[in-house]
Design a protein around this motif. Structure first.
Motif, PDB file in Angstrom:
ATOM      1  N   PRO A 208       0.819  -1.216   0.000  1.00 54.19           N
ATOM      2  CA  PRO A 208       0.000   0.000   0.000  1.00 54.19           C
ATOM      3  C   PRO A 208       0.854   1.268   0.000  1.00 54.19           C
ATOM      4  CG  PRO A 208      -0.738  -1.533   1.679  1.00 54.19           C
ATOM      5  CD  PRO A 208       0.566  -2.043   1.181  1.00 54.19           C
ATOM      6  N   LYS A 209       0.272   2.344  -0.527  1.00 55.20           N
ATOM      7  CA  LYS A 209       0.938   3.646  -0.441  1.00 55.20           C
ATOM      8  C   LYS A 209       0.191   4.582   0.509  1.00 55.20           C
ATOM      9  CE  LYS A 209       1.701   4.384  -4.951  1.00 55.20           C
ATOM     10  NZ  LYS A 209       1.423   3.072  -5.594  1.00 55.20           N
ATOM     11  N   VAL A 210      -0.641   3.981   1.368  1.00 57.80           N
ATOM     12  CA  VAL A 210      -1.222   4.748   2.471  1.00 57.80           C
ATOM     13  C   VAL A 210      -0.526   4.246   3.737  1.00 57.80           C
ATOM     14  CG1 VAL A 210      -3.308   5.225   3.811  1.00 57.80           C
ATOM     15  CG2 VAL A 210      -3.421   5.138   1.323  1.00 57.80           C
ATOM     16  N   TYR A 211       0.195   5.182   4.396  1.00 50.76           N
ATOM     17  CA  TYR A 211       1.052   4.799   5.517  1.00 50.76           C
ATOM     18  C   TYR A 211       0.443   5.295   6.818  1.00 50.76           C
ATOM     19  CZ  TYR A 211       4.136   4.447   1.499  1.00 50.76           C
ATOM     20  OH  TYR A 211       4.654   4.142   0.274  1.00 50.76           O
ATOM     21  N   TYR A 212       0.312   4.371   7.779  1.00 51.81           N
ATOM     22  CA  TYR A 212      -0.281   4.740   9.066  1.00 51.81           C
ATOM     23  C   TYR A 212       0.810   4.930  10.103  1.00 51.81           C
ATOM     24  CZ  TYR A 212      -4.875   3.622   7.200  1.00 51.81           C
ATOM     25  OH  TYR A 212      -6.031   3.625   6.460  1.00 51.81           O
TER      26      TYR A 212
END
Lengths: 403, 249
Positions: free
Chosen positions: B237-241
């Motif tokens: 993913p390129k959504v980083y938490y």
């Protein structure tokens, strides 16, 4: 906006237990997507039964050969319809052929389907019926004689050499046909088995399970049709044929049962992250359709009956009754298998924290009536086929059988 | 005169040839999104700072308005989950949209170990399962790292919805095609921020270009403990938490 859809989704929302992602309230693959693998399975299974005669030379099964091929064709014609009706934009479906995505399992459907229809089934049927078509075109009256003549592509040669060539061609086509039938249904299993996001589907065994259950359902369907049609035609049911086919059916059910058992044990033993939600799924949402219909009524009872028939010495009439009950139960079971895969796989959230419910529409394109229509349509097509191309054995085949 | 066999042989070539022809015609019509914008110079991603999200839901509202997403809670490009982890180990998860109008909750503060909000959206995966399964190439990855849906080509088969591990896709009830977060592609190619990022009052959503060392997102990735969702599926993913709890799936 579609008010009916919104009302239905609001109803679904009330049935949710635990947490599901908001976009999961709508069940995307409906009853039509259950019907689709069920029908393709019947096609593949019926074809495999037909190939027993040609490739493995099982002569006893000959009386069902043409019936099996015509059944496969009738169901194959309907097979893409449920998918087509289910699309958001059915009129764009040609894009699958024009701009296919080779990495997509679904895109390959069109090609496998066309290959199977044109290169295998139609070709085999044509060679099988060519001689009869020539004979009928001379005997029948207008307009049927012209229909037969056109269907035979105006061939007239029924010399021994030509008929021998037909037989050879059929053999070669069947040899190509068996892997093609495996491909047709194995790939349907792959469509589900390759979805790694869904632990209920994602299994390397899925294509094999689909394949074996396809063979089971296809054989059972042809037995059913044979037992209904033969008396209607005024011919007796050939018990030698029936005993032999149900014997194959018995082994196919055992292999199918073993594979499904293996899949089940493997999941249980690995006990991955999804195990809790999946056990809630099978004990709660799928209890009736999985344990009662698929496993008990669709597998254990038929197996029990077939073992009893094999070990005890029943008379022909009783055997017929048992066989008839068995094949109906098996159909029910295999339909439940497809239901449990397709619908079952959408009843739990990919967050593994909740379950939802599928409420089938009754009317409407994706409803119960449409699904029943699609399931009945192949039988009507088959009736027409049988009227135009009688499946009764030719005198020649009967001779060959008795010799 | 052409004989039947030759004609059929040639006709077979028509099918792939027509496909290729259409492909080139479509490509020929494709225009750059914005003058002077070169997608090869960008790679977009988003950071989510869990500690900053207050669960106000303005991002969801902004997204729905900006992108013509139906207002009903069953269709959404982004949503916010509320996690309540209790002392007895039980976990409660809710979509904050479904909490609207709820009263009389029995949870007392003493029972709660920790509670936090998790905004969710399409993860714009590097290896997107949705792109892999699309039978007609309607869903595709752009050079600048965004997964988009061509609603004029989508046939509405919903295979992508099934293949998405994050529940980020839905079938738009009006267009009857698959829909999902685009990082507001129409905005970012003009140098604007996605609508959800723009309205976030606490800057819990951080949008940026992974190719630019000066971007806020790169700094966020450097300074926080970063997690992505369902890493075991290898979708990258390129959504980083930042500071994500292990309970979040």
């Amino acid at each position: 906006m579609n008010r009916e859809l919104l009302e239905r989704l609001a109803e679904h929302l009330n049935e949710v237990t635990g947490f599901i992602y908001p976009n999961e309230v709508e069940i995307h693959w409906s009853i039509l997507v259950v019907v689709y693998p069920y029908i393709t399975g019947l096609v593949a299974g019926a074809f495999i039964l037909a190939s027993l005669v040609q490739v493995f030379n099982v002569k006893e099964v000959q009386p069902t050969y043409r019936l099996a091929l015509l059944t496969a064709l009738a169901f194959l014609i309907i097979a893409p319809l449920p998918l087509l009706l289910h699309l958001g934009h059915p009129f764009r479906s040609y894009e699958i052929f024009l701009t296919p995505q080779p990495k997509s399992a679904m895109a390959m459907f069109g090609f496998v389907y066309l290959w199977y229809l044109m290169a295998v089934l139609l070709l085999e049927l044509w060679f099988e019926y060519r001689k009869d078509l020539v004979v009928w075109s001379n005997e029948a009256i207008f307009p049927m004689n012209w229909i037969y003549r056109t269907l035979s592509f105006f061939s007239t040669d029924i010399s021994e050499r030509a008929v021998a060539f037909d037989h050879k061609a059929i053999k070669i086509i069947t040899l190509i046909g068996i892997p093609s039938a495996f491909l047709l249904h194995g790939y349907v299993g792959f469509i589900f088995g390759s979805v790694k996001a869904n632990p209920w589907w994602s299994s390397v065994l899925m294509p094999l399970v689909f394949l074996m259950s396809a063979i089971v359902s296809g054989i059972a369907l042809v037995v059913f049709l044979y037992m209904v049609i033969a008396p209607l035609r005024g011919e007796g049911v050939d018990m030698r044929c029936l005993d032999r086919i149900t014997s194959f059916l018995f082994y196919a059910v055992i292999v199918d049962f073993t594979l499904e058992g293996l899949d089940f044990i493997h999941r249980l033993y690995q006990s991955e992250e999804s195990i809790k939600i999946l056990s809630r799924l099978v004990t709660d949402k799928l209890f009736i359709s999985l344990w009662v219909i698929q496993i008990f009524l669709g597998m254990l009872v038929p197996l029990g009956i077939m073992i009893a028939v094999k070990s005890l010495n029943f008379n022909a009439e009783l055997r017929r009754l048992f066989y008839f009950t068995t094949v109906i139960l098996i159909q029910l079971g295999i339909f439940a298998t497809r239901w449990n895969v397709v619908i079952g796989g959408q009843l739990f959230s990919k967050s593994f924290r909740g379950l939802t419910t599928y409420k089938m529409e009754v009317v409407g394109i994706e409803g119960l009536i449409a699904a029943l229509g699609l399931l009945i349509a192949p039988f009507i097509i088959l009736a027409v086929f049988l009227k135009i191309f009688p499946a009764s054995e030719t005198a020649e085949a009967k001779e060959a059988l008795s010799s | 005169m052409i004989d039947r066999r030759k004609f059929l042989k040639k006709a077979i070539w028509f099918i792939p040839a027509a496909g290729l022809f259409r492909h080139f015609v479509k490509e020929g019509h494709a225009k750059p999104a914005t003058e002077g914008y070169d997608p090869a110079n960008h790679l977009y991603g988003m950071g989510i700072d869990i500690d900053k999200c207050i669960g106000c839901g303005r991002c969801v509202e902004a997204c729905k308005t900006e992108n013509n997403v139906p207002k009903e809670p069953f269709f959404t490009r982004t949503w916010v989950e509320r996690y309540t982890i209790k002392k007895d180990g039980s976990v409660e998860v809710e979509n904050i949209e479904s909490r609207k109008g709820k009263v009389g909750e029995k949870t007392t503060e003493a029972d709660v170990l920790r509670s936090f909000f998790v905004p969710k959206l399409c993860n714009q995966c590097e290896h997107p399962p949705c792109v892999q399964v699309c039978p007609v190439n309607a869903t595709f990855s752009t050079e600048d790292g965004v997964v988009l849906v061509d609603s004029k080509r989508c046939i509405g088969c919903r295979y992508c919805i099934q293949a998405c591990p994050y529940g980020a896709r839905y079938l738009h009830p009006e267009t009857r095609t698959a829909d999902k977060c685009t990082f507001c592609y129409h905005r970012i190619v003009k140098g604007l921020l996605p609508a959800c990022v723009e309205v976030c009052p606490t800057q819990a959503r951080i949008f940026g270009d992974l190719r630019s060392m000066a971007s806020r997102l790169v700094r966020f990735k450097r300074t926080k403990r970063i997690h992505v969702l369902k890493a075991h599926l290898n979708t990258e993913p390129k959504v980083y938490y930042g500071n994500l709890d292990g309970e979040v799936r």
